[in-house]
Motif scaffolding. Sequence first.
Motif, PDB file in Angstrom:
ATOM      1  N   PHE A   2       0.844  -1.210   0.000  1.00 14.95           N
ATOM      2  CA  PHE A   2       0.000   0.000   0.000  1.00 14.95           C
ATOM      3  C   PHE A   2       0.879   1.259   0.000  1.00 14.95           C
ATOM      4  N   HIS A   3       0.414   2.327  -0.625  1.00 19.52           N
ATOM      5  CA  HIS A   3       0.974   3.655  -0.401  1.00 19.52           C
ATOM      6  C   HIS A   3       0.451   4.105   0.973  1.00 19.52           C
ATOM      7  N   VAL A   4       1.219   4.953   1.669  1.00 16.97           N
ATOM      8  CA  VAL A   4       0.817   5.335   3.024  1.00 16.97           C
ATOM      9  C   VAL A   4       0.959   6.836   3.248  1.00 16.97           C
ATOM     10  N   ILE A   5      -0.053   7.400   3.914  1.00 20.64           N
ATOM     11  CA  ILE A   5      -0.006   8.777   4.413  1.00 20.64           C
ATOM     12  C   ILE A   5      -0.084   8.643   5.930  1.00 20.64           C
ATOM     13  N   CYS A   6       0.956   9.090   6.642  1.00 25.18           N
ATOM     14  CA  CYS A   6       1.018   8.858   8.086  1.00 25.18           C
ATOM     15  C   CYS A   6       1.036  10.181   8.842  1.00 25.18           C
ATOM     16  N   GLU A   7       0.279  10.239   9.909  1.00 23.07           N
ATOM     17  CA  GLU A   7       0.330  11.437  10.754  1.00 23.07           C
ATOM     18  C   GLU A   7       1.678  11.513  11.477  1.00 23.07           C
ATOM     19  N   LYS A   8       2.022  12.716  11.913  1.00 23.17           N
ATOM     20  CA  LYS A   8       3.237  12.903  12.676  1.00 23.17           C
ATOM     21  C   LYS A   8       2.933  12.780  14.171  1.00 23.17           C
ATOM     22  N   PRO A   9       3.864  12.486  15.051  1.00 17.12           N
ATOM     23  CA  PRO A   9       5.203  12.012  14.723  1.00 17.12           C
ATOM     24  C   PRO A   9       5.124  10.635  14.077  1.00 17.12           C
ATOM     25  N   MET A  10       6.054  10.367  13.152  1.00 18.50           N
ATOM     26  CA  MET A  10       5.917   9.189  12.290  1.00 18.50           C
ATOM     27  C   MET A  10       5.880   7.883  13.095  1.00 18.50           C
ATOM     28  N   THR A  11       6.679   7.811  14.168  1.00 22.19           N
ATOM     29  CA  THR A  11       6.752   6.599  14.998  1.00 22.19           C
ATOM     30  C   THR A  11       6.869   7.060  16.451  1.00 22.19           C
ATOM     31  N   THR A  12       7.253   6.138  17.339  1.00 21.02           N
ATOM     32  CA  THR A  12       7.534   6.604  18.711  1.00 21.02           C
ATOM     33  C   THR A  12       9.033   6.601  18.994  1.00 21.02           C
ATOM     34  N   THR A  13       9.848   5.988  18.129  1.00 26.58           N
ATOM     35  CA  THR A  13      11.305   6.010  18.334  1.00 26.58           C
ATOM     36  C   THR A  13      12.024   6.189  16.997  1.00 26.58           C
ATOM     37  N   TYR A  14      13.258   6.658  17.110  1.00 26.33           N
ATOM     38  CA  TYR A  14      14.123   6.826  15.939  1.00 26.33           C
ATOM     39  C   TYR A  14      14.413   5.456  15.291  1.00 26.33           C
ATOM     40  N   LYS A  15      14.582   4.439  16.159  1.00 24.86           N
ATOM     41  CA  LYS A  15      14.867   3.091  15.651  1.00 24.86           C
ATOM     42  C   LYS A  15      13.727   2.599  14.737  1.00 24.86           C
ATOM     43  N   GLU A  16      12.497   2.804  15.196  1.00 24.02           N
ATOM     44  CA  GLU A  16      11.338   2.392  14.375  1.00 24.02           C
ATOM     45  C   GLU A  16      11.328   3.172  13.051  1.00 24.02           C
ATOM     46  N   ALA A  17      11.693   4.451  13.126  1.00 25.42           N
ATOM     47  CA  ALA A  17      11.688   5.288  11.908  1.00 25.42           C
ATOM     48  C   ALA A  17      12.659   4.714  10.878  1.00 25.42           C
ATOM     49  N   LYS A  18      13.811   4.260  11.357  1.00 20.67           N
ATOM     50  CA  LYS A  18      14.798   3.715  10.411  1.00 20.67           C
ATOM     51  C   LYS A  18      14.323   2.376   9.825  1.00 20.67           C
ATOM     52  N   ILE A  19      13.592   1.601  10.631  1.00 24.88           N
ATOM     53  CA  ILE A  19      13.037   0.337  10.098  1.00 24.88           C
ATOM     54  C   ILE A  19      12.022   0.654   8.992  1.00 24.88           C
ATOM     55  N   LEU A  20      11.204   1.663   9.230  1.00 22.80           N
ATOM     56  CA  LEU A  20      10.210   2.029   8.190  1.00 22.80           C
ATOM     57  C   LEU A  20      10.909   2.446   6.892  1.00 22.80           C
ATOM     58  N   HIS A  21      12.020   3.158   7.048  1.00 24.71           N
ATOM     59  CA  HIS A  21      12.773   3.590   5.859  1.00 24.71           C
ATOM     60  C   HIS A  21      13.216   2.367   5.050  1.00 24.71           C
ATOM     61  N   ALA A  22      13.748   1.357   5.781  1.00 28.01           N
ATOM     62  CA  ALA A  22      14.210   0.135   5.105  1.00 28.01           C
ATOM     63  C   ALA A  22      13.033  -0.582   4.438  1.00 28.01           C
ATOM     64  N   THR A  23      11.907  -0.644   5.131  1.00 24.37           N
ATOM     65  CA  THR A  23      10.717  -1.311   4.558  1.00 24.37           C
ATOM     66  C   THR A  23      10.266  -0.579   3.296  1.00 24.37           C
ATOM     67  N   LEU A  24      10.275   0.753   3.356  1.00 26.72           N
ATOM     68  CA  LEU A  24       9.825   1.552   2.208  1.00 26.72           C
ATOM     69  C   LEU A  24      10.743   1.352   1.002  1.00 26.72           C
ATOM     70  N   GLN A  25      12.042   1.242   1.275  1.00 27.68           N
ATOM     71  CA  GLN A  25      12.978   1.047   0.160  1.00 27.68           C
ATOM     72  C   GLN A  25      12.670  -0.242  -0.591  1.00 27.68           C
ATOM     73  N   LYS A  26      12.215  -1.260   0.142  1.00 23.81           N
ATOM     74  CA  LYS A  26      11.840  -2.525  -0.522  1.00 23.81           C
ATOM     75  C   LYS A  26      10.473  -2.387  -1.191  1.00 23.81           C
ATOM     76  N   ALA A  27       9.564  -1.706  -0.507  1.00 28.18           N
ATOM     77  CA  ALA A  27       8.180  -1.634  -1.001  1.00 28.18           C
ATOM     78  C   ALA A  27       8.067  -0.792  -2.269  1.00 28.18           C
ATOM     79  N   LYS A  28       8.879   0.279  -2.330  1.00 26.51           N
ATOM     80  CA  LYS A  28       8.869   1.198  -3.486  1.00 26.51           C
ATOM     81  C   LYS A  28       7.494   1.824  -3.725  1.00 26.51           C
ATOM     82  N   THR A  29       6.718   1.989  -2.642  1.00 27.83           N
ATOM     83  CA  THR A  29       5.437   2.689  -2.781  1.00 27.83           C
ATOM     84  C   THR A  29       5.639   4.144  -2.358  1.00 27.83           C
TER      85      THR A  29
END
Length: 378
Positions: free
Chosen positions: A104-131
């Motif tokens: 899915f494409h995603v529109i997310c409210e801020k703050p994006m996550t609750t930790t910086y670590k989670e934010a970096k995981i999302l970045h990695a997931t997005l790079q694979k998803a290419k949405t």
Amino acid sequence: MSVKIRLGIIGGGGDSLIGILHRVASSMFDKYEIVGGVFNPDWEDNILFAKQLGLHEDRVYKDFDTFITEETKLPTEKRIQVVSVLTPNFLHFPMVNALLRNGFHVICEKPMTTTYKEAKILHATLQKAKTVFAVTYTYTGYPMVRQMREMILNGEIGNVQKIDAQYYQGWINPIIHDKEQRASTWRLNPEKSGISCCIGDIGTHAFNMLEYVSGVKIESILADLNHVYDDNPMDVDGTILLRASNNVRGVICASQIATGEENSFVVKVYGDKAGLKWEQENPNYLYLMEDGKPLQVLKPGHAYNSKLSLDGTKLPPGHPEGIFDSMGNIYKGIARAINKEPYNAGEFPTIIDGIRGMDFIGKAVASHEKENVWVAMD
Ligand SMILES: NC(=O)c1ccc[n+]([C@@H]2O[C@H](COP(=O)([O-])OP(=O)(O)OC[C@H]3O[C@@H](n4cnc5c(N)ncnc54)[C@H](O)[C@@H]3O)[C@@H](O)[C@H]2O)c1
């Protein structure tokens, strides 16, 4: 057949603050059609609200896991394409991660996550998803904020030398002084909100806005936060000194105990030729300040406005636009990205803005806890 983008919404029910802003914004340029979602964890509230919106019952799900299971069974041409995640903060990460992994494409409210670590995981997931992924720092959609960004990018105020954002609200004042209330609001509960209340909720808007309009990168910060009461685990006020690229210095002042303030977000950028000032409560005015010259007030919809600013102005000059229009402009940019049409990089905040926001929140809390030391941003 409709050519509108099929939009799903998670959270943002009839009882929420932000749901209406996203629903109106998504309808503004006739680019999206709300198809279904999960608006409340309680089924009765969920289905009642979905019926008010006129949605088909079979696209309203009892919970998020069922949403993913059932939507991914549908043929591509029927399936929801983009999902807006409008829940309390702690649900953003698991939901967005699962949505991206399922295409899915995603529109997310801020703050994006609750930790910086989670934010970096999302970045990695997005790079694979290419949405397409966007985080809704809503105020970047205002025409005069976009005008400010482009004037600074074009060198109209010279070299940036000072950045300053003040974001003052007073809404938590009555809550914070009541022991029961301060223990029961989700925004003051670290498990639901993340490690910060004020900096996570509004300081992050100020941080994103300064980088968005000024083009400088904030490199290190020193924070002094205030919890007001010892039994309150979260900050409700903070002052943060900034050191940025090109020897730029600045400050972010954020508060939710600025008694009587509503949503007073004021952004100032000073260059060596001129200064620009914008105020959220009066968003159609951009003040241009130059040494030895009278103050100039720039407004939207004129031939002198930048292309990006004009793209976000729907009516001729003198028809005030507001927060709904600002979010509508962000949704318009996201629609262009989903439809693989050309768009300006300033049209919507991306995963990088989301990650930098989480780094900022984490480092602000770390700086405060280490008794106010300078902390470098990644
Ligand atoms: N961009 C902005 O300027 C801005 C402004 C306000 C809020 N926000 C953000 O929006 C998010 C929501 O804030 P709010 O003030 O609307 O919160 P809220 O508490 O008013 O509403 C939250 C909504 O999510 C629903 N919900 C909760 N758990 C759910 C679940 N498991 N499944 C489905 N729905 C669920 C609730 O029923 C409610 O409708 C937060 O992350 C907040 O930081 C952003």
